[in-house]
Design a protein around this motif. Structure first.
Motif, mmCIF file in Angstrom:
data_model
loop_
_atom_site.group_PDB
_atom_site.id
_atom_site.type_symbol
_atom_site.label_atom_id
_atom_site.label_comp_id
_atom_site.label_asym_id
_atom_site.label_seq_id
_atom_site.Cartn_x
_atom_site.Cartn_y
_atom_site.Cartn_z
ATOM 1 N N ILE A 246 0.830 -1.206 0.000
ATOM 2 C CA ILE A 246 0.000 0.000 0.000
ATOM 3 C C ILE A 246 0.866 1.258 0.000
ATOM 4 N N MET A 247 1.947 1.226 0.755
ATOM 5 C CA MET A 247 2.807 2.418 0.805
ATOM 6 C C MET A 247 3.463 2.674 -0.543
ATOM 7 N N GLU A 248 3.878 1.599 -1.209
ATOM 8 C CA GLU A 248 4.536 1.814 -2.504
ATOM 9 C C GLU A 248 3.533 2.267 -3.554
ATOM 10 N N LEU A 249 2.295 1.758 -3.468
ATOM 11 C CA LEU A 249 1.258 2.265 -4.374
ATOM 12 C C LEU A 249 1.061 3.758 -4.148
ATOM 13 N N ALA A 250 1.055 4.145 -2.869
ATOM 14 C CA ALA A 250 0.867 5.568 -2.548
ATOM 15 C C ALA A 250 2.024 6.386 -3.080
ATOM 16 N N VAL B 26 -9.354 -1.730 -0.515
ATOM 17 C CA VAL B 26 -8.665 -2.115 0.723
ATOM 18 C C VAL B 26 -9.310 -1.454 1.940
ATOM 19 N N CYS B 27 -9.632 -0.172 1.822
ATOM 20 C CA CYS B 27 -10.086 0.535 3.023
ATOM 21 C C CYS B 27 -11.369 1.329 2.822
ATOM 22 N N GLY B 28 -11.898 1.391 1.625
ATOM 23 C CA GLY B 28 -13.164 2.078 1.415
ATOM 24 C C GLY B 28 -13.039 3.535 1.056
ATOM 25 N N HIS C 170 -6.488 3.918 -11.060
ATOM 26 C CA HIS C 170 -6.427 2.481 -10.747
ATOM 27 C C HIS C 170 -5.903 2.263 -9.326
ATOM 28 N N ILE C 171 -4.888 3.064 -8.952
ATOM 29 C CA ILE C 171 -4.346 2.942 -7.592
ATOM 30 C C ILE C 171 -5.437 3.274 -6.572
ATOM 31 N N TYR C 172 -6.172 4.340 -6.841
ATOM 32 C CA TYR C 172 -7.210 4.743 -5.896
ATOM 33 C C TYR C 172 -8.318 3.702 -5.823
ATOM 34 N N GLU C 173 -8.533 2.989 -6.928
ATOM 35 C CA GLU C 173 -9.521 1.900 -6.863
ATOM 36 C C GLU C 173 -9.043 0.779 -5.951
ATOM 37 N N ILE C 174 -7.733 0.536 -5.981
ATOM 38 C CA ILE C 174 -7.204 -0.487 -5.062
ATOM 39 C C ILE C 174 -7.390 -0.015 -3.621
ATOM 40 N N PHE C 175 -7.073 1.255 -3.366
ATOM 41 C CA PHE C 175 -7.266 1.787 -2.012
ATOM 42 C C PHE C 175 -8.723 1.634 -1.585
#
Lengths: 173, 398
Positions: free
Chosen positions: B109-113, B152-154, B144-149
């Protein structure tokens, strides 16, 4: 392994060297988690900082951060400053602290050693009201200039004083 | 009296220009009062604090688990790194070892961020040189990254992800699917973006030797992160003081040479690739096991236990009311944020809230070098310098 038990292999060597040079200036040395914490007398602050920065054996050339502290109950040391230095080449970090009474908030400025201390000190002036002697531009930085108090002091609680439902005493502390 | 003495020679006058507080080119609320000689900047005076929200004061009134949402609002381009940094600070204080699986999930998650953060910075450098299309294309990847977030956390921007002691939930199958899709398709999109700018003559002319800073000055000004590495210093907290199992992964630290806008752009571009490398390794070697440590004082129990077991109910109540038992102590923990070393200096006196919490905010520290970096340059270069430094108003003002 608990993080609290971390050993700092270089701590003794550095502190010994430090003691030889400033025996009277050092008030206490302790280890707090992965940091050596050295409390020094305020009048020796500049000597200690420049020694740590310029001595080749010390090499703490990078000022990571500094911040102010307000400890209302601590007689004669109500206000404090914390300096955190770093030796990037050998990956060492050290924390220095000074304490001072409420009626004497003059602190020598670190801007002569590190230009980065400029805004950091302005922030702590803004928050706590330290008077950094020799600072080139001691003005408020985050709050407005018209503000007539220093908001991070403990006498300004965030919520109103009439509210007691979250006092520590109510929970046996 | 000679004739020449009669001629009035006007004194040189400078033009004062207010760049900001709300100027579309500054991407945030920054005011700079510039003294201009024609189009050359003679001196600049930044004013900050327009979105100061007194986080350090707020934190003194909030229980430990309620401080995580404040950290979201610092560098809001890479909020999960701030969240994890805070959780790790408290974990260090209470001496809690997080299970490997949670650490690996955190790393992903940190690396995606970090990728999302660098996408914004690099594409905005393009925008400020006049290349808008790269920005529009690459923002699809950020989506796409924000979709993963979201999976993961809504949440998307202010994520408040992770908990003290681990993660709040494991990756769902949908999250894995989205992550795999991203890892598969991101490199080609990044390549496309790179082709657009990297060797473009116009882009190079606009960025090379613009807003440079030497390694010595950068260190004196307390630079960290990509901006310091662009100046040629290979300092990265992930390597110097590994946290969350970063020592398990193999990755390179890109460094520049000139510390100019082009180098900062390049360092961030390469870091995105390295981050992707870390994500791939973490996905491949993802260990099994629990996603949270056994710290019932801090980690919310599962809901079904709360409804059926007395002990879980008590812990739920204590955590929600902010009544955890915290040891006394002072601790500093730093993570490599999107902009550099994001440090948390925490003093606990054993009460329900921190006694003092100080954030070392990389933006705040390096933005003071801005007047020095733009002096003698053109106004249009000053805009580029600011966007390449990636100054985020939320982190600057805290």
């Amino acid at each position: 392994m608990k993080l609290a038990d971390i050993e700092i292999p270089w701590m003794e060597e550095v502190v010994d060297k430090f003691r030889q040079k400033f025996d009277t200036a050092i008030l206490s040395v302790e280890q707090s988690y992965d940091f050596p914490v050295v409390v020094i007398a305020k009048q020796n602050l500049m000597d200690v900082l420049s020694f740590l920065k310029n001595d080749p054996d010390m090499g703490f050339t990078f000022l990571t951060t500094l911040c102010g502290l307000h400890v209302p109950g601590y007689e004669g040391g109500e206000f404090g400053m914390m300096y955190q230095l770093q030796n990037m080449e050998q990956n060492r970090r050290i924390r220095l602290k000074i304490f001072m009474p409420e009626n004497d908030l003059d602190v020598p400025t670190a801007t002569n050693l590190w230009p980065t201390a400029n805004w950091m000190e302005r922030q702590e002036y803004d928050f706590f009201g330290f008077n950094f002697v020799g600072h080139p531009d001691l003005r408020r930085i985050l709050n407005m200039d018209e503000m007539n108090y220093h908001p991070m002091r403990k006498q300004y609680p965030l919520e109103d004083l009439g509210k007691h439902d979250k006092d520590d005493a109510k929970f046996g502390r | 009296m000679t004739d020449s003495q009669n001629i009035l020679v006007p004194e040189k006058e400078y033009v004062t220009l207010n760049l900001g507080p709300t100027h579309p080119a500054t991407h945030g609320i920054f005011q700079n009062v510039l003294k201009m000689d024609g189009e050359i900047i003679v001196s600049g005076e930044p004013t900050i604090g327009y979105i100061h929200r007194a986080f350090e004061k707020l934190a003194e009134r909030r229980p430990y688990n309620q401080i995580a949402p404040i950290t979201d609002r610092m560098n809001y381009c890479s909020a999960p790194i701030n969240n994890m940094g805070w959780h790790m600070t408290v974990e260090k204080l209470i001496g809690c070892e997080v299970p490997k699986r949670a650490q690996y999930i955190r790393v992903i998650i940190m690396e995606l961020a970090r990728i999302a953060d660098h996408i914004i910075c690099d594409s905005v450098i393009g925008v400020d040189t006049g290349a808008l299309s790269g920005f529009l294309y690459i923002f699809q990847e950020r989506e796409h990254i924000y979709e993963i977030f979201e999976e993961v956390c809504g949440a998307r921007l202010t994520t408040n992800t992770g908990r003290i002691g681990g993660m709040e939930r494991d990756f769902s199958p949908k999250a894995w699917q989205k992550l795999e899709y991203f890892v598969k398709h991101f490199p080609e999109k990044l390549q496309e973006f790179e082709n657009l700018l990297l060797r473009s003559r116009i882009f190079m002319d606009r960025t090379i030797n613009v807003g440079p800073i030497s390694a010595e000055r950068a260190l004196a000004y307390g630079f960290t992160g990509p901006n310091l590495r662009a100046a040629g210093v290979d300092y990265d907290v992930r390597v110097a003081n590994p946290y969350s199992s970063y020592e398990d992964f193999e990755f390179d630290i890109p460094v520049g040479t000139n510390g100019d806008t082009y180098d900062r752009f390049m360092v961030r571009l390469e870091e995105m690739k390295q981050s992707l490398r870390i994500i791939k390794q973490a996905m491949k070697n993802m260990p099994d096991g629990p996603i949270a440590a056994d710290v019932p004082d801090f980690y919310l129990p599962p809901k079904e236990d709360v409804y059926s077991k007395m002990e879980a109910l008590i812990y739920q109540f204590k955590i929600v009311m902010g009544e955890m038992d915290v040891p006394k102590g002072e601790v500093y923990h730093a993570v490599e944020g999107g902009n550099g070393e994001l440090g948390f200096y925490l003093i606990s006196d054993g009460g329900r809230t921190p006694f003092r919490l100080h954030f070392r905010r990389p933006c705040f520290i390096y933005y003071q070098a801005y007047p020095e970096m733009i002096r003698g340059g053109m106004l249009s270069d000053a805009i580029l310098t600011m966007s390449s430094m990636n100054v985020i108003a939320g982190e600057l003002d805290a």
